[in-house]
Design an enzyme around this catalytic site. Structure first.
Site, PDB file in Angstrom:
ATOM      1  N   ALA A   3       0.862  -1.201   0.000  1.00  0.00           N
ATOM      2  CA  ALA A   3       0.000   0.000   0.000  1.00  0.00           C
ATOM      3  C   ALA A   3       0.893   1.244   0.000  1.00  0.00           C
ATOM      4  CB  ALA A   3      -0.919  -0.007   1.214  1.00  0.00           C
ATOM      5  N   GLY A   4       1.929   1.224   0.836  1.00  0.00           N
ATOM      6  CA  GLY A   4       2.862   2.363   0.886  1.00  0.00           C
ATOM      7  C   GLY A   4       3.595   2.520  -0.445  1.00  0.00           C
ATOM      8  N   ASP A   5       3.935   1.399  -1.067  1.00  0.00           N
ATOM      9  CA  ASP A   5       4.644   1.457  -2.360  1.00  0.00           C
ATOM     10  C   ASP A   5       3.732   2.049  -3.431  1.00  0.00           C
ATOM     11  OD1 ASP A   5       6.787   0.228  -1.112  1.00  0.00           O
ATOM     12  OD2 ASP A   5       6.080  -1.783  -1.624  1.00  0.00           O
TER      13      ASP A   5
HETATM   14  O1  RIB Z   1       6.559  -3.010   0.763  1.00  0.00           O
HETATM   15  C1  RIB Z   1       6.251  -4.349   0.530  1.00  0.00           C
HETATM   16  C2  RIB Z   1       7.475  -5.105   0.095  1.00  0.00           C
HETATM   17  O2  RIB Z   1       8.394  -5.138   1.157  1.00  0.00           O
HETATM   18  C3  RIB Z   1       7.233  -6.540  -0.261  1.00  0.00           C
HETATM   19  O3  RIB Z   1       6.873  -6.733  -1.604  1.00  0.00           O
HETATM   20  C4  RIB Z   1       8.535  -7.236   0.132  1.00  0.00           C
HETATM   21  O4  RIB Z   1       9.251  -7.728  -0.942  1.00  0.00           O
HETATM   22  C5  RIB Z   1       9.314  -6.186   0.924  1.00  0.00           C
HETATM   23  O5  RIB Z   1      10.331  -5.658   0.175  1.00  0.00           O
END
Ligand code: RIB
Length: 303
Positions: A251-253
């Site tokens: 979600a943050g990504d």
């Molecule tokens: O932010 C989520 C991610 O954190 C995951 O996909 C995992 O690979 C870690 O890097």
């Protein structure tokens, strides 16, 4: 024509088990479901930005193995420029073990592998790509010296350097001084500032600590409470979008990738944060990292 986004960061393959509750130390829990999924904070942010319409180049390092080559093929299929993803012969590709409970909360353990070898020399080799970019987005799953080097180089060339300090680590004043924007969640913010986030007053105080170090704009994500922005000395709160959370992974990504896309489309920061909030709200309703990232058409259909 939208601006170019360069993401520098990690690439992992996620091994995910979802279960009723997370195990306690030393405990074994039976009854979960397993799936494998593309992940890594850097890769998730790059793919999120590409799916949302961004012009994205991704710089990363993978091992000389099936996970690495599969990841590169997937990014290509998503329309991400992979010219500066290098293959290392010594270490395997990054892997994350993820457990997700029935409320969508997760815990993650990462074996960095080749991610740990992404070096300032790699950044130097990608100099032309960085110079051609407009926004440089990074996280902290690759070595700090590489993040610092890239931030310095990109800032000197007048690029907007955006850092998502995940996982939380101490940041040098030099790095903070090169940032156009820092996007942190509550835990990361508390770690970086020493301010316990309890209410809006404490969020403002924490943002002040960060901006006093020379960061131009501060965005603090507050989960189900929305997001906070400090832009040019002015504070804003962006309300949360209520959804039923299935899995908070990525979600943050999504938020970071989406925010960059909106900035690349020359939207203002507040509008960009609202867009990012919307995109992240979709991600939490689905399982997995890259399997859960939304496409632009879905977002445009939302009210
Ligand atoms: O932010 C989520 C991610 O954190 C995951 O996909 C995992 O690979 C870690 O890097």
């Amino acid at each position: 024509m939208s601006e170019r986004i360069v993401v520098i960061g990690s690439c992992n393959t996620d091994m995910v088990i979802n279960m009723e509750r997370l195990p306690l130390p030393g405990e074994t829990i039976i009854g979960g479901n397993f799936f494998m999924n593309a992940g890594g904070k850097g890769a998730n942010q790059a793919v999120a930005a590409a799916r949302l319409g961004g012009n994205v180049s991704f710089m990363a390092k993978v091992g000389n193995d099936h996970f690495g080559s599969r990841s590169i093929e997937q990014y290509k299929a998503e329309g991400v420029n992979v010219e500066h993803i290098t293959v290392d012969n010594d270490l395997p590709s990054g892997v994350a073990l993820i457990m997700v409970d029935s409320h969508g909360e997760n815990c993650i353990a990462v074996a960095s592998g080749a991610n740990a070898l992404l070096s300032p020399a790699d950044v130097e080799r990608a100099k032309e790509m960085i110079e051609q970019g407009d926004i440089v987005l990074m996280q902290l799953e690759t070595p700090m010296e590489t993040v610092e080097y890239a931030a310095h180089l990109a800032h000197e060339k007048g690029k907007k350097v955006i850092l998502n300090p995940a996982p939380a680590m101490s940041l040098s004043d030099a790095l903070l001084g090169n940032l156009y924007m820092l996007i942190a969640n509550e835990t990361e913010t508390e770690f970086l500032t020493g301010v316990k986030i309890t209410d809006m007053e404490s969020v403002c105080r924490a943002a002040d600590v960060i901006s006093d170090k020379g960061v131009k704009n501060v965005v603090i994500t507050l989960g189900s409470k929305g997001a906070f922005v400090k832009e040019n000395g002015t504070y804003h709160k962006v309300p949360a979008i209520k959804v039923k959370a299935v899995d908070a992974t990525a979600a943050g990504d999504t938020f970071c990738g989406a925010l960059c896309v909106a900035l690349a489309e020359r939207k203002g920061i507040l509008e960009a944060v609202e867009f990012a909030n919307k995109c992240a709200s979709v991600t939490v309703t689905r399982m997995g990292a890259q399997s859960s990232l939304p496409y632009r058409a879905e977002i445009d259909k939302m009210k």
